[in-house]
Design an enzyme around this catalytic site. Structure first.
Site, PDB file in Angstrom:
ATOM      1  N   LYS A  62      -5.529 -13.848  -2.263  1.00  0.00           N
ATOM      2  CA  LYS A  62      -4.656 -13.185  -3.243  1.00  0.00           C
ATOM      3  C   LYS A  62      -5.317 -11.987  -3.902  1.00  0.00           C
ATOM      4  O   LYS A  62      -4.903 -11.557  -4.971  1.00  0.00           O
ATOM      5  CB  LYS A  62      -4.182 -14.173  -4.332  1.00  0.00           C
ATOM      6  CG  LYS A  62      -3.494 -15.405  -3.786  1.00  0.00           C
ATOM      7  CD  LYS A  62      -2.283 -15.067  -2.929  1.00  0.00           C
ATOM      8  CE  LYS A  62      -1.596 -16.302  -2.386  1.00  0.00           C
ATOM      9  NZ  LYS A  62      -0.465 -15.982  -1.472  1.00  0.00           N
ATOM     10  N   GLY A  63      -6.324 -11.440  -3.228  1.00  0.00           N
ATOM     11  CA  GLY A  63      -7.010 -10.291  -3.805  1.00  0.00           C
ATOM     12  C   GLY A  63      -6.524  -8.960  -3.280  1.00  0.00           C
ATOM     13  O   GLY A  63      -6.911  -7.912  -3.775  1.00  0.00           O
ATOM     14  N   GLY A  64      -5.681  -9.001  -2.231  1.00  0.00           N
ATOM     15  CA  GLY A  64      -5.203  -7.766  -1.616  1.00  0.00           C
ATOM     16  C   GLY A  64      -5.792  -7.524  -0.244  1.00  0.00           C
ATOM     17  O   GLY A  64      -5.801  -6.388   0.239  1.00  0.00           O
ATOM     18  N   THR A  65      -6.283  -8.590   0.407  1.00  0.00           N
ATOM     19  CA  THR A  65      -6.969  -8.421   1.699  1.00  0.00           C
ATOM     20  C   THR A  65      -6.027  -7.930   2.794  1.00  0.00           C
ATOM     21  O   THR A  65      -6.438  -7.164   3.662  1.00  0.00           O
ATOM     22  CB  THR A  65      -7.625  -9.744   2.146  1.00  0.00           C
ATOM     23  OG1 THR A  65      -6.641 -10.782   2.217  1.00  0.00           O
ATOM     24  CG2 THR A  65      -8.722 -10.153   1.171  1.00  0.00           C
ATOM     25  N   LYS A 252       4.188  -9.796  -0.861  1.00  0.00           N
ATOM     26  CA  LYS A 252       3.071  -8.959  -1.302  1.00  0.00           C
ATOM     27  C   LYS A 252       3.536  -7.984  -2.373  1.00  0.00           C
ATOM     28  O   LYS A 252       4.609  -7.402  -2.284  1.00  0.00           O
ATOM     29  CB  LYS A 252       2.480  -8.185  -0.116  1.00  0.00           C
ATOM     30  CG  LYS A 252       2.132  -9.050   1.089  1.00  0.00           C
ATOM     31  CD  LYS A 252       1.057 -10.063   0.776  1.00  0.00           C
ATOM     32  CE  LYS A 252       0.691 -10.884   2.014  1.00  0.00           C
ATOM     33  NZ  LYS A 252      -0.328 -11.889   1.736  1.00  0.00           N
TER      34      LYS A 252
END
Length: 289
Positions: A62-65, A252
């Protein structure tokens, strides 16, 4: 010229090499016989070779990977697996050859990548990655722990403010603990810590850092991005020949629920000592406090 040198897509990733790279790679391959060697050397053919990844996005969830990987795949010298392989946490018993066969083919000058954000919190992952190659570059995308997506679930007792440290989503945010595990095998110089917040507010700036870390020319720049007001997240401008821009899926960049300020304060107090240790370990202040 680019249209004449169109190549088909691999099952797990789009073929995005430049025409010059294609010609160079094909000419080079004509002089090379197919052979199998250890570790990062693999079977070669006229369309490149499958190699172990030279760089892995190891976290965090959930960090934007996914956004980071999609932004990187614009670069003509990056080839990446689309799906998360989960080799170093779930499928390690299948062996390294199975893992290598998941990779897209690359030509000379291109790098192979994959992303599986659960690697960062998997105890066995650092040793396993090190056994594959001690030279692997490791990208960790971090965000302020305790974001609203789970803050309403983070408390064992909401009245007393006791944090439920048994819940995996809470433990993920204790970055210092997980980084200590990785630093037993890799020096800090093998890591790049990308700010999830700045990937949203300044995607071109963070992508510049990533490209520098990977030894790539800065091809992905601000001209590739626009800010989607609905998602509250940067999207890629539509590529040439396409009728629409490229945004991530509905899950997202979604809005988060409003959380009471006292809940946020409790979580920030809980994470503060861990965050400060993480700043000290990485030599970087992410400004979460």
């Amino acid at each position: 010229m680019a249209k004449l040198l169109h190549a088909s897509q691999d099952q797990l990733g789009a073929y995005n090499a430049s025409p010059v790279s294609i010609v160079r790679g094909q000419l080079s391959d004509l002089g090379n016989s197919a052979n199998v060697q250890s570790n990062n050397i693999s079977i070669a053919n006229n369309f490149g070779s499958k190699k172990f990844p030279q760089a892995i996005i190891i976290g965090v969830k959930k960090g934007g990977t996914r956004a980071l990987l999609e932004f990187l795949r614009i670069h003509p010298d990056v080839r990446a697996v689309g799906a998360e392989p989960h080799f170093f946490d779930r499928f390690y018993d299948k062996g390294l050859e199975w893992y290598r066969n998941l990779m897209p083919r690359t030509l000379e000058g291109q790098i192979t990548m994959e992303k599986t954000p659960s690697y960062f919190i998997t105890k066995e992952a650092p040793r396993r990655v090190f056994s594959m190659s001690r030279h692997t570059k490791l990208i960790t995308l971090t965000k302020s722990p305790g974001l609203p997506s789970f803050q309403n679930l983070a408390f064992r007792n909401a009245t007393t403010g006791l944090i439920d440290t048994s819940w995996s989503a809470v433990r993920i945010g204790i970055y210092a603990k997980h980084l200590e595990n990785w630093l037993r095998f890799f020096p800090l110089s093998r890591f790049l810590f990308v700010s999830g917040e700045r990937l949203v507010t300044d995607p071109a700036g963070e992508m510049g850092r990533v490209q520098d870390f990977l030894g790539l020319k800065r091809v992905v720049t601000d001209k590739h991005f626009y800010f989607n007001q609905t998602k509250g997240f940067p999207c890629l401008k539509k590529p040439e020949g396409s009728s629409r821009p490229r945004c991530l899926g509905k899950s997202k960049g979604r809005p988060h629920p409003q959380i009471p300020s006292e809940v946020l304060l409790r979580l920030r107090d809980f994470y503060r000592p861990f965050n400060l240790k993480f700043y000290q370990m990485t030599g970087h202040d992410f400004g979460w406090d």
